[in-house]
Design a protein around this motif. Structure first.
Motif, PDB file in Angstrom:
ATOM      1  N   TYR A  64      15.551  41.780  65.321  1.00  0.00           N
ATOM      2  CA  TYR A  64      14.304  42.078  66.025  1.00  0.00           C
ATOM      3  C   TYR A  64      13.460  42.986  65.133  1.00  0.00           C
ATOM      4  O   TYR A  64      13.961  44.003  64.644  1.00  0.00           O
ATOM      5  N   TYR A  65      12.185  42.636  64.970  1.00  0.00           N
ATOM      6  CA  TYR A  65      11.258  43.416  64.146  1.00  0.00           C
ATOM      7  C   TYR A  65      10.134  43.936  65.043  1.00  0.00           C
ATOM      8  O   TYR A  65       9.266  43.173  65.463  1.00  0.00           O
ATOM      9  N   VAL A  72       6.279  42.118  68.604  1.00  0.00           N
ATOM     10  CA  VAL A  72       7.659  42.042  68.135  1.00  0.00           C
ATOM     11  C   VAL A  72       7.939  40.612  67.690  1.00  0.00           C
ATOM     12  O   VAL A  72       7.412  39.656  68.261  1.00  0.00           O
ATOM     13  N   ARG A  73       8.737  40.490  66.649  1.00  0.00           N
ATOM     14  CA  ARG A  73       9.159  39.180  66.153  1.00  0.00           C
ATOM     15  C   ARG A  73      10.674  39.146  66.099  1.00  0.00           C
ATOM     16  O   ARG A  73      11.321  40.156  65.846  1.00  0.00           O
ATOM     17  N   GLU A  74      11.241  37.970  66.346  1.00  0.00           N
ATOM     18  CA  GLU A  74      12.689  37.780  66.304  1.00  0.00           C
ATOM     19  C   GLU A  74      13.023  36.597  65.414  1.00  0.00           C
ATOM     20  O   GLU A  74      12.463  35.511  65.574  1.00  0.00           O
ATOM     21  N   GLY A  75      13.931  36.817  64.454  1.00  0.00           N
ATOM     22  CA  GLY A  75      14.517  35.718  63.700  1.00  0.00           C
ATOM     23  C   GLY A  75      15.951  35.568  64.177  1.00  0.00           C
ATOM     24  O   GLY A  75      16.693  36.557  64.204  1.00  0.00           O
ATOM     25  N   PHE A  76      16.391  34.340  64.565  1.00  0.00           N
ATOM     26  CA  PHE A  76      17.690  34.256  65.224  1.00  0.00           C
ATOM     27  C   PHE A  76      18.396  32.918  64.972  1.00  0.00           C
ATOM     28  O   PHE A  76      17.794  31.920  64.573  1.00  0.00           O
ATOM     29  N   SER A 116      12.692  31.345  65.358  1.00  0.00           N
ATOM     30  CA  SER A 116      11.896  32.559  65.515  1.00  0.00           C
ATOM     31  C   SER A 116      11.195  32.576  66.860  1.00  0.00           C
ATOM     32  O   SER A 116      10.912  31.527  67.458  1.00  0.00           O
ATOM     33  N   LEU A 117      10.961  33.778  67.347  1.00  0.00           N
ATOM     34  CA  LEU A 117      10.183  34.028  68.552  1.00  0.00           C
ATOM     35  C   LEU A 117       9.193  35.150  68.256  1.00  0.00           C
ATOM     36  O   LEU A 117       9.463  36.027  67.427  1.00  0.00           O
TER      37      LEU A 117
END
Length: 328
Positions: A64-65, A72-76, A116-117
């Protein structure tokens, strides 16, 4: 005329300041959760301990960034229990120990898609709410167990996720600890998982779930540094492990902890009694495959891992869950 225009513009600015209105292109500052920007997170849907899973459970491993403007950005990486994930060998081997291939859950190997989200977050005291694009939400409680690192614990979501834990710092996203520099100590934590119970004989199998305390103890004698990218250990199995051994004895468990560089680590273990193929010690069956992400504090110090387990080559079989192990 120029002086009149300037006076009018100053009045407008003052009015905007008093009313809290924003000029176009201006963003409000939002506190970072626990003052930390980047979090390694494990999150998933796990049936309550002792209950029967629905078969729709999932696990997600993510970074989570958080930005100071409320975005906020999420790479998952994502695993669903409705889908099987055969093991995939990674580039690193256990050369220097038993020279075997090391496996990870399908979807975590190098080159696999990183989803990503994007969304927004708000903070209130020690609470953080994340709203992802599309409208689903997550609620987290923030704690600061030690200076230089913060923890977030999932308290609820709108889409089924009910277990989650993350650890954050302001260390660079590019910072990672090589496997031969990981401190050899005990990393304590917890697991929550769904699993398939296959009794002996003709008794039908059943779905179940469980949770409890656990640890990764690299301080135990028996771990060996195979090479710069791999650790391996061989230990006696406990009384409730390796129940599938054909002779009914506890047997031994082989562990690997490996890296290909970066924060991704590959944790795998299996019962050695299940190895087939003559003199080779290598196992290609349904090992426990646990993708992990390193937890690193502000000072760049390694603190442990968050991870998931995706040991199910077939849908709704094997084990699927989340876990975390840190030295906090």
């Amino acid at each position: 005329m120029r002086r009149t225009f300037m006076r009018l513009w100053l009045v407008v600015l003052g009015t905007l300041a008093l009313t809290g209105a924003l000029l176009p292109g201006t963003a409000l500052a939002v506190d970072l959760p626990g003052g930390k920007r980047i979090y390694a997170v494990t999150i998933g849907q796990v049936a309550p301990a002792g209950t029967t899973p629905t078969g729709n459970e999932f696990s997600r491993l993510a970074m989570y960034y958080f930005n100071g403007d409320g975005t906020v950005r999420e790479g998952f990486w994502f695993w669903s229990w409705n889908q099987g994930y055969p093991g995939v060998p990674i580039r690193t081997t256990s050369a220097g120990c038993d020279n075997c291939k090391i496996h990870t859950a399908g979807g975590f190997q190098t080159g696999a898609e990183v989803k990503s989200l994007h969304g927004k977050y708000t903070t209130s005291g020690n609470q953080v709410t994340v709203t992802w694009d599309g409208g689903v939400t997550e609620n987290w409680t923030v704690a600061t167990p030690e200076p230089g690192i913060s923890a977030i614990s999932l308290t609820g979501s709108s889409y089924g996720a009910n277990v989650g834990q993350g650890y954050g710092s302001n260390a660079s996203n590019d910072l990672a600890i090589p496997m031969n520099e990981v401190p050899k100590k005990a990393y304590r934590g917890r697991y929550a998982h769904n699993f398939y119970v296959q009794p002996s004989g003709s008794t039908p199998g059943r779905l179940s779930s469980g949770t409890g305390a656990s640890k990764i103890d690299l301080a135990l004698e028996g771990w060996k540094q195979c090479n710069g990218d791999c650790l391996s250990g061989l230990f006696d199995a406990g009384p409730n492990a390796c129940t599938a051994c054909p002779d009914g004895k506890p047997g031994k468990i082989r562990y690997y902890m490996a890296s290909e560089g970066g924060r991704k680590n590959f944790y795998e273990h299996f019962c050695t009694c299940l190895v087939q193929g003559g003199s080779t010690p290598c196992y290609t069956g349904g090992s426990h495959r646990k993708p992990q992400l390193q937890v690193i504090d502000d000072a760049g110090k390694f603190r442990g891992w968050v991870g998931i387990e995706a040991q199910h080559r077939e849908p709704r079989r094997g084990t699927l869950g989340v876990h975390w192990h840190v030295d906090l």
